[in-house]
Motif scaffolding. Sequence first.
Motif, PDB file in Angstrom:
ATOM      1  N   PHE B  14       0.765  -1.139  -0.054  1.00  0.00           N
ATOM      2  CA  PHE B  14       0.120   0.078   0.060  1.00  0.00           C
ATOM      3  C   PHE B  14       0.729   1.062   0.049  1.00  0.00           C
ATOM      4  CE2 PHE B  14      -2.782   3.262   2.110  1.00  0.00           C
ATOM      5  CZ  PHE B  14      -3.743   3.273   1.343  1.00  0.00           C
ATOM      6  N   TYR B  15       2.058   1.143   0.610  1.00  0.00           N
ATOM      7  CA  TYR B  15       2.865   2.391   0.767  1.00  0.00           C
ATOM      8  C   TYR B  15       3.240   3.202  -0.354  1.00  0.00           C
ATOM      9  CZ  TYR B  15       6.507   4.956   2.738  1.00  0.00           C
ATOM     10  OH  TYR B  15       7.315   6.387   3.203  1.00  0.00           O
ATOM     11  N   PRO B  16       3.707   2.521  -1.425  1.00  0.00           N
ATOM     12  CA  PRO B  16       3.931   3.303  -2.764  1.00  0.00           C
ATOM     13  C   PRO B  16       2.652   3.778  -3.593  1.00  0.00           C
ATOM     14  CG  PRO B  16       4.538   1.011  -3.109  1.00  0.00           C
ATOM     15  CD  PRO B  16       4.107   1.156  -1.666  1.00  0.00           C
ATOM     16  N   VAL B  17       1.616   3.207  -3.431  1.00  0.00           N
ATOM     17  CA  VAL B  17       0.319   3.317  -4.062  1.00  0.00           C
ATOM     18  C   VAL B  17      -0.261   4.817  -3.402  1.00  0.00           C
ATOM     19  CG1 VAL B  17      -2.058   2.639  -4.368  1.00  0.00           C
ATOM     20  CG2 VAL B  17      -0.298   0.836  -4.561  1.00  0.00           C
ATOM     21  N   ALA B  18      -0.183   4.511  -1.872  1.00  0.00           N
ATOM     22  CA  ALA B  18      -0.469   5.671  -1.200  1.00  0.00           C
ATOM     23  C   ALA B  18       0.334   6.951  -1.479  1.00  0.00           C
ATOM     24  CB  ALA B  18      -0.585   5.455   0.234  1.00  0.00           C
ATOM     25  N   GLY B  19       1.440   6.849  -1.729  1.00  0.00           N
ATOM     26  CA  GLY B  19       2.478   8.031  -2.165  1.00  0.00           C
ATOM     27  C   GLY B  19       2.042   8.443  -3.645  1.00  0.00           C
ATOM     28  N   ARG B  20       1.750   7.630  -4.514  1.00  0.00           N
ATOM     29  CA  ARG B  20       1.066   8.370  -5.837  1.00  0.00           C
ATOM     30  C   ARG B  20      -0.145   9.037  -5.672  1.00  0.00           C
ATOM     31  NH1 ARG B  20       3.538   3.614  -7.583  1.00  0.00           N
ATOM     32  NH2 ARG B  20       1.515   2.444  -7.652  1.00  0.00           N
ATOM     33  N   MET B  21      -0.995   8.628  -4.955  1.00  0.00           N
ATOM     34  CA  MET B  21      -2.281   9.038  -4.575  1.00  0.00           C
ATOM     35  C   MET B  21      -2.402  10.440  -4.027  1.00  0.00           C
ATOM     36  SD  MET B  21      -4.986   5.944  -4.165  1.00  0.00           S
ATOM     37  CE  MET B  21      -4.542   5.615  -2.670  1.00  0.00           C
ATOM     38  N   ILE B  22      -1.331  10.648  -2.969  1.00  0.00           N
ATOM     39  CA  ILE B  22      -1.320  11.990  -2.228  1.00  0.00           C
ATOM     40  C   ILE B  22      -1.594  13.087  -3.084  1.00  0.00           C
ATOM     41  CG2 ILE B  22       0.002  13.187  -0.605  1.00  0.00           C
ATOM     42  CD1 ILE B  22       0.756  10.679   0.798  1.00  0.00           C
ATOM     43  N   SER B  23      -0.816  13.112  -3.885  1.00  0.00           N
ATOM     44  CA  SER B  23      -0.585  14.467  -4.801  1.00  0.00           C
ATOM     45  C   SER B  23      -1.858  14.877  -5.458  1.00  0.00           C
ATOM     46  CB  SER B  23       0.696  14.519  -5.645  1.00  0.00           C
ATOM     47  OG  SER B  23       0.620  13.406  -6.363  1.00  0.00           O
ATOM     48  N   TRP B  24      -2.315  13.719  -5.953  1.00  0.00           N
ATOM     49  CA  TRP B  24      -3.649  13.771  -6.648  1.00  0.00           C
ATOM     50  C   TRP B  24      -4.753  14.307  -6.066  1.00  0.00           C
ATOM     51  CZ3 TRP B  24      -8.614  12.624  -7.913  1.00  0.00           C
ATOM     52  CH2 TRP B  24      -9.152  12.404  -9.101  1.00  0.00           C
ATOM     53  N   PHE B  25      -4.801  13.762  -4.861  1.00  0.00           N
ATOM     54  CA  PHE B  25      -6.048  14.308  -3.940  1.00  0.00           C
ATOM     55  C   PHE B  25      -5.592  15.370  -3.257  1.00  0.00           C
ATOM     56  CE2 PHE B  25      -6.762   9.739  -3.808  1.00  0.00           C
ATOM     57  CZ  PHE B  25      -8.394   9.724  -4.119  1.00  0.00           C
ATOM     58  N   GLY B  26      -4.194  15.840  -2.954  1.00  0.00           N
ATOM     59  CA  GLY B  26      -3.916  16.963  -2.573  1.00  0.00           C
ATOM     60  C   GLY B  26      -4.272  18.404  -3.378  1.00  0.00           C
ATOM     61  N   TRP B  27      -3.847  18.261  -4.714  1.00  0.00           N
ATOM     62  CA  TRP B  27      -4.313  19.116  -5.838  1.00  0.00           C
ATOM     63  C   TRP B  27      -5.602  19.362  -5.836  1.00  0.00           C
ATOM     64  CZ3 TRP B  27      -1.408  22.753  -6.906  1.00  0.00           C
ATOM     65  CH2 TRP B  27       0.089  22.887  -6.750  1.00  0.00           C
ATOM     66  N   SER B  28      -6.558  18.156  -5.892  1.00  0.00           N
ATOM     67  CA  SER B  28      -8.080  18.299  -6.002  1.00  0.00           C
ATOM     68  C   SER B  28      -8.446  19.106  -4.865  1.00  0.00           C
ATOM     69  CB  SER B  28      -8.591  16.912  -6.237  1.00  0.00           C
ATOM     70  OG  SER B  28      -7.921  16.089  -6.977  1.00  0.00           O
ATOM     71  N   ALA B  29      -8.055  18.863  -3.805  1.00  0.00           N
ATOM     72  CA  ALA B  29      -8.461  19.498  -2.515  1.00  0.00           C
ATOM     73  C   ALA B  29      -8.103  21.057  -2.632  1.00  0.00           C
ATOM     74  CB  ALA B  29      -7.803  18.876  -1.201  1.00  0.00           C
ATOM     75  N   ALA B  30      -7.145  21.455  -3.095  1.00  0.00           N
ATOM     76  CA  ALA B  30      -6.599  22.910  -3.336  1.00  0.00           C
ATOM     77  C   ALA B  30      -7.501  23.540  -4.299  1.00  0.00           C
ATOM     78  CB  ALA B  30      -5.288  22.994  -3.814  1.00  0.00           C
TER      79      ALA B  30
END
Lengths: 213, 243, 222
Positions: B14-30
């Motif tokens: 899960f660790y690398p998968v989560a890493g890839r998803m963070i920026s995606w969700f972070g930008w969407s949030a912003a």
Amino acid sequence: MPRKMRYMLDAKDLACERGERRLFSDISLALKPGGFARLLGANGSGKTSLLRILAGLTRPAAGEVLWRGEKLGDIAEGYGREMLYLGHAPAVKDELSVAENLMFSARLSGIAASNDQCRMALEALGIGNLAPLSARVLSQGQRRRAALARLALAVPLPLWLLDEPFAALDENAISRVRALAEAHLARGGMLVLTSHQEVPIAAGNTQTVNLGV
Amino acid sequence: MFSNLFNFASPQAFYPVAGRMISWFGWSAALLGVAGLYIAFFVAPTDATQGESYRIIFIHVPAAWMSMFLYLVMAGWAGLGLVLNTRLSGMMASALAPTGAMFTVVALVTGLLWGKPTWGTYWVWDARLTSELFLLFLYLGFMALKEAIDDPQRADRAGAILALVGVVNIPIIYFSVQWWNTLHQGASVSLTRAPSMAATMLAGMLVMALAAWMYSIAVSLARVRAIIVAREQDAAWVRSGTR
Amino acid sequence: MTAAIVLVLRRDLLVALRRKGDALNVLIFFVIVASLFPLGTGAEPGQLRAIAAGVIWVGALLAALLSLPRLFAADLADGTLEQMVVSAQPLPAVVVAKIAAHWLTTGLPLALIAPLLGLQYGLPGDALLVLLGAVLLGTPVLSLIGAAGAALTLGVRGAAVLTGLLVLPLFVPALVFGAGAVTASLSGIAPGPHLSLLGALLAVSLPLGLWATCAALRVALD
């Protein structure tokens, strides 16, 4: 199923973790009627943990324990009717008398012991005279004896799991416990124990599980 | 049977998968947050009775929604962890709790700030605010229990039991507080019901809620990665730096 | 199942009987807490009547909370608890019996003494009866939810305070319905709905508290 019939207690590829530390792995152990297993290992090697796994108290990190071919988790208190576990703590309540303590413990294991049977059990451990006393006044060794008196009542239970049964006992008490254990094995009962002391126990089939350092 | 299905339930996978998803969700949030605030402050009309102060609901309501929703999600992960015995589930529940508590605090603080101009006092024992306060206590209890138990796996299981008890109790607490409120005739003006909901207001609130959602996912993923590294620091895959 | 409940219940009551001080102290604590409030708020009769139900209920919650550690902690320390878990008796039966014993030695005495405290606060006769009924119905909820909290914090440092943090928010519905029943009766409204809600709360808390307590005990002994 023929597998089921081969061993009463069948523990396969057990592993145990405490915190994130692995205490042991790939430990297997199987007992037939009359079988005796001694768990050896240094302090902190996981002897007690292994015994607790066999008792169904602790969940193994890997592997499984089968009793009569069924997983422990699936039989719950059915296992308790056939297994006696004596842990490190004596489970003797200060507020109750020695006899009351024994009576309650026996009933918990599903054994309806009479007053006479309780007194005889205490006598088997050499503390018959303490029966009416409050457990509060017992010494450490007497408390252990009061706990071990359950063995004398646990004749119907085929599997005994004992954690350091000889700790804090004098020579006299050790030989009494040893006699109870040997009689149990001779009846076709099974016994697993952890022990620091080298107490020889006569059994048709002895195995040693060494957990190392 | 579940081992294939729940392959990603292994922290290592899960660790690398989560890493890839963070920026995606972070930008969407912003992006959603900027859009939502724009609607809130420039598009939504001034309220006839409450003037400009009502605009705080664009933060208050999504925060209140998220605070309750996150407890549900947390309890869901916790239940999953109890049933399937997956290690990641407990970590997810741990990662969600601080974010849920944060939204609860945001909902409470915005409620206070709105209360002053509207009711003339910061705190009224309004049913919703009071429930929100007790929700905060439930979050704090969950985090305190996990903190107090040293063995992480025991902490996960104990926390899961508490979260499930909490999730059954939240509606009961909510109902009892409302019952109490009507009995004692507390504040009748509720923040969430205050302005008649215009379409633009609803849109603004939904966009803000979506932003809060994305933010929660991004932050929890970042937090769960930190938890994974902390808990598995002895495991070979963490030590070798292959993450 | 019934035999197991009777067995453990009898033992726990016997132990409690030989440690009367424990139960008595909880009761005295309850009386002291309730007696402190008028000193803080002033003894104007109308005001006292208005806060009576709330004060008595909060006192009962705190007293119940204080009594929770003795539910499992002593049994954990002396090894009895693990004997109960590995025993031939179903764990839910053991837990039901222990919770029932806790209620009989804590909740029931609290309920019986609550009307006396109500007198202190100048509650009229019918409100006293409602108070008695409400505390009788509500304290089993406290024992059930409290047992889960006590089991979750077993063997944890700072267990007493932590238990409070976990269970007091969950006591809210019992407080609202319990105190509400008395307040309703004071203002001439029928307390029936409140008491029914307390009953419903008890019906929900029974399976929930039992499940959570059993699960938490297994975790604590793992």
